[in-house]
Design an enzyme around this catalytic site. Sequence first.
Site, PDB file in Angstrom:
ATOM      1  N   LYS A  78       5.667   4.799 -12.729  1.00  0.00           N
ATOM      2  CA  LYS A  78       5.212   6.193 -12.787  1.00  0.00           C
ATOM      3  C   LYS A  78       6.101   7.152 -12.008  1.00  0.00           C
ATOM      4  CE  LYS A  78       1.266   4.566 -11.371  1.00  0.00           C
ATOM      5  NZ  LYS A  78       1.321   3.165 -11.841  1.00  0.00           N
ATOM      6  N   GLU A 117       4.706   4.481 -22.220  1.00  0.00           N
ATOM      7  CA  GLU A 117       3.296   4.382 -22.577  1.00  0.00           C
ATOM      8  C   GLU A 117       2.461   3.732 -21.478  1.00  0.00           C
ATOM      9  OE1 GLU A 117       0.161   5.173 -24.210  1.00  0.00           O
ATOM     10  OE2 GLU A 117       1.518   5.126 -25.933  1.00  0.00           O
ATOM     11  N   VAL A 140       0.368   5.281 -17.982  1.00  0.00           N
ATOM     12  CA  VAL A 140      -1.002   5.805 -17.905  1.00  0.00           C
ATOM     13  C   VAL A 140      -1.911   4.938 -18.773  1.00  0.00           C
ATOM     14  CG1 VAL A 140      -2.517   7.786 -18.276  1.00  0.00           C
ATOM     15  CG2 VAL A 140      -0.125   8.161 -17.623  1.00  0.00           C
ATOM     16  N   ALA A 165      -2.416   1.655 -18.600  1.00  0.00           N
ATOM     17  CA  ALA A 165      -1.938   0.288 -18.869  1.00  0.00           C
ATOM     18  C   ALA A 165      -1.645   0.120 -20.360  1.00  0.00           C
ATOM     19  CB  ALA A 165      -2.949  -0.734 -18.363  1.00  0.00           C
ATOM     20  N   LEU A 223      -3.578   0.797 -22.888  1.00  0.00           N
ATOM     21  CA  LEU A 223      -4.296   1.719 -23.772  1.00  0.00           C
ATOM     22  C   LEU A 223      -3.340   2.768 -24.355  1.00  0.00           C
ATOM     23  CD1 LEU A 223      -7.518   2.426 -21.665  1.00  0.00           C
ATOM     24  CD2 LEU A 223      -7.286   0.910 -23.627  1.00  0.00           C
ATOM     25  N   GLY A 254      -8.863  -9.261  -6.333  1.00  0.00           N
ATOM     26  CA  GLY A 254      -7.506  -8.970  -6.777  1.00  0.00           C
ATOM     27  C   GLY A 254      -7.330  -7.655  -7.502  1.00  0.00           C
ATOM     28  N   GLU A 308      -4.301  -3.102  -4.509  1.00  0.00           N
ATOM     29  CA  GLU A 308      -2.988  -3.431  -3.982  1.00  0.00           C
ATOM     30  C   GLU A 308      -3.191  -4.220  -2.676  1.00  0.00           C
ATOM     31  OE1 GLU A 308      -0.064  -2.869  -5.341  1.00  0.00           O
ATOM     32  OE2 GLU A 308      -0.860  -1.754  -7.053  1.00  0.00           O
ATOM     33  N   ASP A 350      -1.850   7.156  -6.793  1.00  0.00           N
ATOM     34  CA  ASP A 350      -1.544   6.469  -8.052  1.00  0.00           C
ATOM     35  C   ASP A 350      -2.133   7.248  -9.227  1.00  0.00           C
ATOM     36  OD1 ASP A 350      -0.723   4.004  -9.633  1.00  0.00           O
ATOM     37  OD2 ASP A 350      -2.868   4.057 -10.043  1.00  0.00           O
ATOM     38  N   LYS A 381      -0.287   9.664 -12.470  1.00  0.00           N
ATOM     39  CA  LYS A 381      -0.672   9.597 -13.877  1.00  0.00           C
ATOM     40  C   LYS A 381      -1.080  10.977 -14.399  1.00  0.00           C
ATOM     41  CE  LYS A 381      -2.273   4.858 -13.219  1.00  0.00           C
ATOM     42  NZ  LYS A 381      -3.432   3.943 -13.162  1.00  0.00           N
ATOM     43  N   GLY A 413      -5.820  -6.050 -14.838  1.00  0.00           N
ATOM     44  CA  GLY A 413      -5.700  -7.435 -15.313  1.00  0.00           C
ATOM     45  C   GLY A 413      -4.348  -7.672 -15.940  1.00  0.00           C
TER      46      GLY A 413
END
Length: 240
Positions: free
Chosen positions: A13, A40, A43, A45, A47, A98, A101, A112, A116, A234
């Site tokens: 990003k 792509e 933002v 992941a 999608l 998990g 970060e 973060d 985006k 994930g």
Amino acid sequence: MGQYGLHVITPNKKLGAGPLQRYQQLRQLQKETGKHFMYEATVGAGLPIISTLKNLIETGDRVISIEGILSGTLSFIFNTFKPGIPFSEVVKQAKDQGYTEPDPRDDLSGMDVARKVVILARECGLGLSLEDLNVSSLVAEELAALTTPQEYMEQVHKHDSEIAAQADAAAAAGEVLRYVGRVDVQAGTASVTTQQYPNSHPFAALQGSDNIVVFTTERYNAATPLIVRGPGAGAEVTAA
């Protein structure tokens, strides 16, 4: 890299949300060389957020606003956090599973999500930078100054009461608390803040670590906006 004949394909990003002049130079270079700049995954992941926005604009629609839950980590935290559950416990749960970060402050600071939001704003033609955004950090100043993630995790409970008050106020109004990035294209502004939403709102129905983005445009007005929703965390959807 484009000046050396290379395509740029990145999930990072910091290029798309970095210094505005550098971003504009990259875009100009892209036009001059015909090389691809593909981002792509920056933002949402896996999608189709960027491609959907591009298609809306390229087919003549006018974007009015974009609003979304853009962090799988913060989605999980706020979908789990409810009155009576200490915020610190939810943060620990997210870290143990998990979702965060190594240093959860990297997620909770809101930066973060802010990156985006800047990428989305620039896609809409707004010349915004990170410093132009109103960003509400979920990390208290005294905790942000701590040296190690371990110190932070040991002291995060000290500010449970502040976020609990917000959750209680939302629950009293029959609403939920969510951490949302927003681009107001008409006003030329953007923000990253906690907001309250009624239980009937799509944001309230979100589960797990899903991301969701609501596009309000001339075609898809406030009564029937265009919604993109799906996994936001994930390895299956974030690996690049």
